[in-house]
Design an enzyme around this catalytic site. Structure first.
Site, PDB file in Angstrom:
ATOM      1  CB  VAL A   1       9.344  -1.001  12.327  1.00 34.42           C
ATOM      2  CG1 VAL A   1       9.831  -1.112  13.761  1.00 34.42           C
ATOM      3  CG2 VAL A   1       8.231  -2.010  12.058  1.00 34.42           C
ATOM      4  N   GLY A   2       7.406   1.063  10.147  1.00 34.15           N
ATOM      5  CA  GLY A   2       7.001   1.031   8.743  1.00 34.15           C
ATOM      6  C   GLY A   2       7.640   2.104   7.885  1.00 34.15           C
ATOM      7  CD  GLU A   3       4.668   5.906   7.216  1.00 32.93           C
ATOM      8  OE1 GLU A   3       4.439   6.692   6.295  1.00 32.93           O
ATOM      9  OE2 GLU A   3       3.957   5.812   8.220  1.00 32.93           O
TER      10      GLU A   3
ATOM     11  CB  ILE B   1      12.426  -5.229  17.543  1.00 26.50           C
ATOM     12  CG1 ILE B   1      13.195  -3.955  17.167  1.00 26.50           C
ATOM     13  CG2 ILE B   1      12.067  -6.032  16.293  1.00 26.50           C
ATOM     14  CD1 ILE B   1      12.460  -2.951  16.309  1.00 26.50           C
ATOM     15  CG  LEU B   2       6.310  -5.415  19.194  1.00 29.68           C
ATOM     16  CD1 LEU B   2       4.917  -4.943  18.809  1.00 29.68           C
ATOM     17  CD2 LEU B   2       6.386  -5.680  20.694  1.00 29.68           C
TER      18      LEU B   2
ATOM     19  N   GLY C   1       0.816  -1.214   0.000  1.00 31.73           N
ATOM     20  CA  GLY C   1       0.000   0.000   0.000  1.00 31.73           C
ATOM     21  C   GLY C   1       0.847   1.259   0.000  1.00 31.73           C
TER      22      GLY C   1
ATOM     23  N   PRO D   1      11.167  -9.648  15.159  1.00 27.10           N
ATOM     24  CG  PRO D   1      12.949 -10.491  16.394  1.00 27.10           C
ATOM     25  CD  PRO D   1      11.458 -10.519  16.297  1.00 27.10           C
TER      26      PRO D   1
ATOM     27  N   GLY E   1       0.526  -6.625   4.124  1.00 20.14           N
ATOM     28  CA  GLY E   1       1.593  -7.560   3.823  1.00 20.14           C
ATOM     29  C   GLY E   1       2.752  -7.439   4.795  1.00 20.14           C
TER      30      GLY E   1
ATOM     31  CD  GLN F   1       6.887  -2.830   7.488  1.00 16.30           C
ATOM     32  OE1 GLN F   1       7.061  -2.734   6.275  1.00 16.30           O
ATOM     33  NE2 GLN F   1       5.881  -2.263   8.078  1.00 16.30           N
TER      34      GLN F   1
HETATM   35 MO1  MOS Z   1       1.780   5.422   5.102  1.00 10.31          MO
HETATM   36  S1  MOS Z   1       2.367   6.822   3.760  1.00 10.31           S
HETATM   37  O1  MOS Z   1       1.226   6.290   6.403  1.00 10.31           O
HETATM   38  O2  MOS Z   1       1.017   4.141   4.377  1.00 10.31           O
END
Ligand code: MOS
Length: 781
Positions: free
Chosen positions: A745-747, A672-673, A281, A675, A512, A681
């Site tokens: 940890v996504g961005e 870190i939940l 996404g 690894p 995902g 990510q």
């Molecule tokens: Mo993000 S840009 O908050 O999917």
């Protein structure tokens, strides 16, 4: 407004009243008014174990049905036609040939589309996620080059595509603005996020800059980027009577269902949107015109519809990251202390949306400087509404900021890692709040040692291997911790022979990245059950509460809800246990979950198993629903994920080609939940950052606002051979002020990467590139 800022502002708005009578939180406690959470400080159970994605085998065997793989009886297929002018009106549409083509069921244009309200634009309410405030297929107006102007439904996708190509559409063009110079000439506005100015002024930064013994002052440019998730946007939907069922690809499930209800004038419970599997996404899997058009066409044709955008379709109607022009100026003392930090500039958006790329966000808490000026301004252009793309603001803002710091280090003759450490702030320089958990220096030290940073050539262009020049660069990333209010968890514990099972439902989205898996880890841990006894429900608008996979905050939001619901379950079970239980007389906060039982926290041998409680109470199951606590932690601390990034490049002196030879990310993101998924990510974000540094660029025709490279053959992304092995490490220091001690940890992964690459290219070649992407023509000098 990034999703993350929406979160923060929603949180701030919602807790305003509470704040006035707020007792300061204990330093080791994130639950206002509650007790310190003993589970945060130590690793325990499944927390920190590398658990594989629970849905991994479903996906690789094809058993997971994605949005475009659902099927309804009697379903038809949609194809869209896209405008070819940037602004004006439709003069005529000849639908004759399309309607006569084989298999065609319906040709829908603004002339016969049902009347619908414009989708409320993102940020206008907590559930509004419309891309812009424009009506969809309601009139003859054209607002961007690529706007959908007609929809063909046919018995097969090929028939629909063929018929759409037979539409004859003529336009009356009107004056438009499609070039940057024209947009600037039309006027520049202050950048606003939900009414909040993108402006910070501390002291007199210009005067301090002018007086500083060392100065850098440059303009950096980043181009437009389009979204390219591996799964193109799609929805399969049907009207069941007056109710709408949508199988969508969504990172904002509940909010999208609500916005669709608003468009069609339906009650919330009349729209059911599911989205259990999403092929990426990055900010783009939200509501765009295609779902609205498909639902309208389905109603008109009285047939279920599948709309699956072609890759070109994604470029035409799904917004991406907009362009920026940023000035970063730093004034420093002889020993490298910042006296002035200026980060200002311009971004572009349409007249109809409100997503200025907020490139100063990461600068607000990055470095100490007594004088700061941070400002985003906006010009408007007739183009597709831009949107969030992984670390909106921070990804491009750190390119400018972290490049400028490298330029200053080079002027000062100072190691860029040491320069950064020297300017570490003690507290948030713009808000004044203390940091909740900031171990960036540890990340720097550990990363530098592991990468071998001391081997960096001090003189640019001095290390060579045949026709390759080799260099090293570094950069910092910061990305705020957020937690949106509104998350709820529903736990249903059911007897299963001489044991129990638990179903834990959260209105979360899984793109995902492993949300379902991490939720299972957290739930299993809190309930004291093995993961095999836990089932996670998510990705369904029928689940109570509202969460969103955005702003790297979903895991914290889910965790807070699961923790609250577990406490509620303890209360419910104690009530069922009654006076005959060994637990009799204990209050809920004296009892915890432990290995399939409730147990006294003080005296763990005083316990009763879940199954025993349910059996004695003659209950098959017990269900509780509870919302997570308000995100009050955001009011008390400046909270961020951090990274220290190291890059080694090889630049070919003959061809100008840049190859990334090594990359290391040292992260400081709380506990870190999981690894395994966290490492993915981090690596995925870094790979996206490598693309941003070297390849990604939407080619926008400034004459007519047309995107010229709407395909993966012409829009370049990193492929396997472009990506070296990426080393990722983390401090794993739990933040006592967040649920589970975790940060997002996504961005953080993408943040700072482009600067690390540009700084390495400078170190390799002595050539400073301030405009992305760094293509070989710029290095052939
Ligand atoms: Mo993000 S840009 O908050 O999917």
């Amino acid at each position: 407004m990034s999703i993350v800022d929406t979160a923060r502002q929603a949180a701030q708005g919602l807790v305003q009243g509470a704040l006035e009578k707020l007792v300061p939180l204990a330093p080791d406690n994130w639950i206002p008014g509650g007790k310190p959470d003993p589970l945060i400080a130590r690793k325990h159970g499944l927390i920190g174990q590398p658990v594989s994605r629970l849905d991994g085998s479903l996906k690789v065997t094809g058993a997971a049905a994605f949005a475009a793989e659902h099927r309804f009886d009697n379903m038809v297929y949609a194809a869209l036609a896209y405008a070819t002018i940037p602004r004006g009106r439709i003069a005529a549409i000849d639908t004759g040939a399309a309607e006569a083509a084989p298999g065609v069921v319906l040709v829908m244009t603004h002339r016969n589309a049902p009347r619908m309200a414009p989708p409320p634009a993102f940020g206008s309410s907590p559930t509004a996620v419309g891309p812009a405030d424009l009506p969809i297929l309601q009139d003859d107006r054209i607002h961007w080059n690529g706007q959908p102007v007609a929809c063909v439904l046919a018995e097969t996708q090929e028939q629909a595509d063929h018929a759409a190509a037979l539409l004859v559409i003529t336009y009356e063009a009107e004056p438009s603005t499609t070039d940057l110079a024209g947009a600037k000439a039309n006027g520049i506005e202050p950048g606003l996020f939900m009414g909040q100015p993108l402006l910070n002024e501390i002291g007199d930064a210009e005067a301090a800059l002018a007086a500083a013994p060392h100065r850098v002052d440059h303009i950096y440019r980043t181009p437009r980027h389009n979204h390219n998730p591996i799964e193109p946007h799609a929805a399969t939907l049907a009207w069941i009577g007056d109710d709408l069922v949508i199988h969508d690809a969504s990172q904002m499930v509940t909010q999208q269902a609500q916005t669709m209800a608003d468009v069609f004038g339906l009650r919330t419970d009349q729209v059911r949107l599911t989205s259990p599997y999403v092929g990426g996404g990055f900010g783009s899997k939200g509501l765009w015109d295609h779902q609205v058009i498909a639902a309208a066409a389905a109603r008109l044709a009285n047939r279920p519809v599948r709309v699956a955008l072609s890759r070109e379709g994604v470029y035409r109607i799904v917004g991406g990251r907009t362009l920026t022009e940023q000035r970063v100026a730093i004034g420093a003392t002889n020993d490298g202390k910042f006296e002035a930090l200026i980060h200002t500039g311009l971004t572009v958006m349409t007249p109809h949306n409100a997503m200025p790329e907020p490139f100063i966000l990461g600068t607000r808490a990055a470095y100490a400087a007594p004088n700061m000026l941070l400002k985003v301004e906006v010009a408007r252009m007739n183009m597709l509404a831009n949107t969030f793309m992984r670390a909106p603001g921070e990804a491009v803002g750190t390119f400018a900021l972290e490049s400028a710091i490298d330029e200053l280090a080079s002027d000062l003759g100072m190691d860029p890692v040491e320069l950064r450490i020297r300017n570490e702030p003690d507290a948030d320089p713009t808000s004044g709040l203390p940091f909740s958990s900031r171990h960036i220096v540890e990340a720097w030290r550990r990363g530098a040692e592991r990468f071998g940073w001391d081997a960096r050539p001090a003189t640019p262009g001095s290390r060579q291997d045949g026709e390759w020049r080799i260099g090293m660069g570094c950069a910092t990333g910061t990305y705020p911790y957020y937690r949106m209010p509104g998350a709820e968890a529903r736990i249903t514990m059911t007897r299963d022979g001489d044991d129990v099972r638990a179903k834990v439902e959260v209105a979360a989205a899984e793109m995902g990245m492993g949300t379902a898996t991490t939720t299972a880890i957290v739930a299993a841990e809190r309930l004291g059950l093995p993961m095999e006894r836990i089932e996670i429900g998510y990705g369904d608008s029928a689940i109570p509460g509202a969460i969103m996979a955005g702003g790297s905050q979903q895991t914290a939001a889910i965790g807070a809800a699961v923790i609250a619901a577990q406490a509620e379950l303890v209360t419910a079970l104690l009530k069922l246990a009654g006076n005959d239980s060994p637990l009799a007389g204990l209050s809920a906060d004296e009892v915890g979950s432990d290995a399939g039982a409730l147990a006294s926290l003080a005296e763990p041998s005083r316990r009763e198993s879940y199954v025993s409680i349910l059996t004695r109470a003659q209950r098959d199951s017990v269900t509780v629903t509870k919302a997570g606590s308000m995100p009050l932690e955001l009011m008390h601390w400046s909270m961020h994920s951090h990274s220290a990034l190291f890059c080694e490049v090889r630049v070919n002196t003959v061809t100008g080609e840049t190859r990334i030879s090594r990359f290391l990310g040292a992260f400081d993101c709380g506990r870190i939940l999981n690894p395994k998924t966290a490492a993915s990510q981090f690596r995925g974000g870094i790979i996206m950052g490598l693309g941003m540094a070297l390849m990604e660029e939407t080619l926008f025709d400034e004459r007519n606002g047309r995107i010229m490279n709407p395909s993966l053959s012409e829009y370049h992304l990193p492929v396997h051979l472009d990506v070296p092995e990426i080393d990722v490490i983390w401090t794993d220091i739990a933040d006592p002020h967040t649920p589970m001690g975790a940060h997002g940890v996504g961005e953080i992964g993408i943040t700072g990467v482009a600067a690390a690459v540009a700084n390495a290219v400078y170190n390799a070649t002595g050539i400073r590139i301030r405009d992305l992407p760094i293509t070989l023509d710029n290095l052939m000098r």
